[in-house]
Scaffold this motif. Structure first.
Motif, PDB file in Angstrom:
ATOM      1  N   LEU A 129       0.828  -1.216   0.000  1.00 56.58           N
ATOM      2  CA  LEU A 129       0.000   0.000   0.000  1.00 56.58           C
ATOM      3  C   LEU A 129       0.860   1.263   0.000  1.00 56.58           C
ATOM      4  O   LEU A 129       0.490   2.261  -0.632  1.00 56.58           O
ATOM      5  CB  LEU A 129      -0.959  -0.009   1.186  1.00 56.58           C
ATOM      6  N   ILE A 130       1.988   1.236   0.686  1.00 57.48           N
ATOM      7  CA  ILE A 130       2.893   2.395   0.669  1.00 57.48           C
ATOM      8  C   ILE A 130       3.452   2.578  -0.741  1.00 57.48           C
ATOM      9  O   ILE A 130       3.522   3.696  -1.257  1.00 57.48           O
ATOM     10  CB  ILE A 130       4.022   2.246   1.710  1.00 57.48           C
ATOM     11  N   ASP A 131       3.862   1.483  -1.377  1.00 60.23           N
ATOM     12  CA  ASP A 131       4.374   1.568  -2.747  1.00 60.23           C
ATOM     13  C   ASP A 131       3.312   2.093  -3.707  1.00 60.23           C
ATOM     14  O   ASP A 131       3.614   2.875  -4.614  1.00 60.23           O
ATOM     15  CB  ASP A 131       4.888   0.201  -3.221  1.00 60.23           C
ATOM     16  N   THR A 132       2.064   1.686  -3.502  1.00 57.51           N
ATOM     17  CA  THR A 132       0.961   2.173  -4.334  1.00 57.51           C
ATOM     18  C   THR A 132       0.780   3.679  -4.143  1.00 57.51           C
ATOM     19  O   THR A 132       0.626   4.418  -5.119  1.00 57.51           O
ATOM     20  CB  THR A 132      -0.348   1.428  -4.000  1.00 57.51           C
ATOM     21  N   ALA A 133       0.825   4.131  -2.893  1.00 54.31           N
ATOM     22  CA  ALA A 133       0.687   5.563  -2.615  1.00 54.31           C
ATOM     23  C   ALA A 133       1.842   6.342  -3.240  1.00 54.31           C
ATOM     24  O   ALA A 133       1.632   7.391  -3.866  1.00 54.31           O
ATOM     25  CB  ALA A 133       0.623   5.809  -1.112  1.00 54.31           C
ATOM     26  N   LYS A 134       3.050   5.823  -3.101  1.00 46.66           N
ATOM     27  CA  LYS A 134       4.218   6.487  -3.704  1.00 46.66           C
ATOM     28  C   LYS A 134       4.021   6.637  -5.214  1.00 46.66           C
ATOM     29  O   LYS A 134       4.292   7.692  -5.786  1.00 46.66           O
ATOM     30  CB  LYS A 134       5.493   5.695  -3.436  1.00 46.66           C
TER      31      LYS A 134
END
Length: 159
Positions: A87-92
């Motif tokens: 999810l962090i990678d998606t947000a980035k």
């Protein structure tokens, strides 16, 4: 697989060259050479070496947003619900893909991300919030800070 960049040691000549390039990366190599007591070809080799090593990450023009119709600078703290790697990678990726997002930092503290955004109007910012924040099920909350004055802007690294 990503290509790894070589680690290089920077000497006083490299640092002097970087100081000049950070002020104006269009400075002729001959002029740089005269300032640091190196030949233009030696300056060229050092610049190429620093580019290949990733010390010089990019050569670009710094544009005044107001002069191109983007006068509003906004800082946004974003807090996400779940901090799984996926999810962090998606947000980035989502934040990086938005052209209005000038800078994006994944940070420690109460917020998870700090964004620097430039827009033409507050209506444009509202549309962006709908797209990036309200349309994202993982965004818990966001706080907006509108810049009143550009006091100091730049990406110069102290050397």
């Amino acid at each position: 697989m990503a290509k790894t960049r070589p680690e290089i040691a920077l000497d006083s000549f490299d640092l002097a060259i970087l100081k000049i390039l950070q002020k104006d990366n269009a400075t002729p190599q001959r002029t740089i050479g005269e300032a640091v007591n190196l030949s233009a070809p030696a300056v060229q080799r050092r610049i190429k070496r620093m580019e290949e090593a990733g010390v010089i990450a990019a050569n670009c023009a710094i544009v005044d947003p107001a002069r191109v119709g983007q006068p509003i600078t906004i800082f946004v703290e974003v807090e996400v619900i779940s901090e799984t790697a996926e999810l962090i990678d998606t947000a980035k990726a989502e934040f990086s893909a938005a052209p209005e997002v000038q800078q994006c930092y994944y940070v420690t503290g109460e917020a998870d991300f700090i964004l620097v955004i430039v827009v033409a109007t507050m209506a444009d910012y509202e549309a962006l919030t709908r797209r990036l924040f309200f349309g994202n099920n993982n965004v818990k909350r966001f706080r907006t800070f509108v810049a009143m004055d550009r006091v100091k802007v730049g990406l110069t690294v102290p050397l």
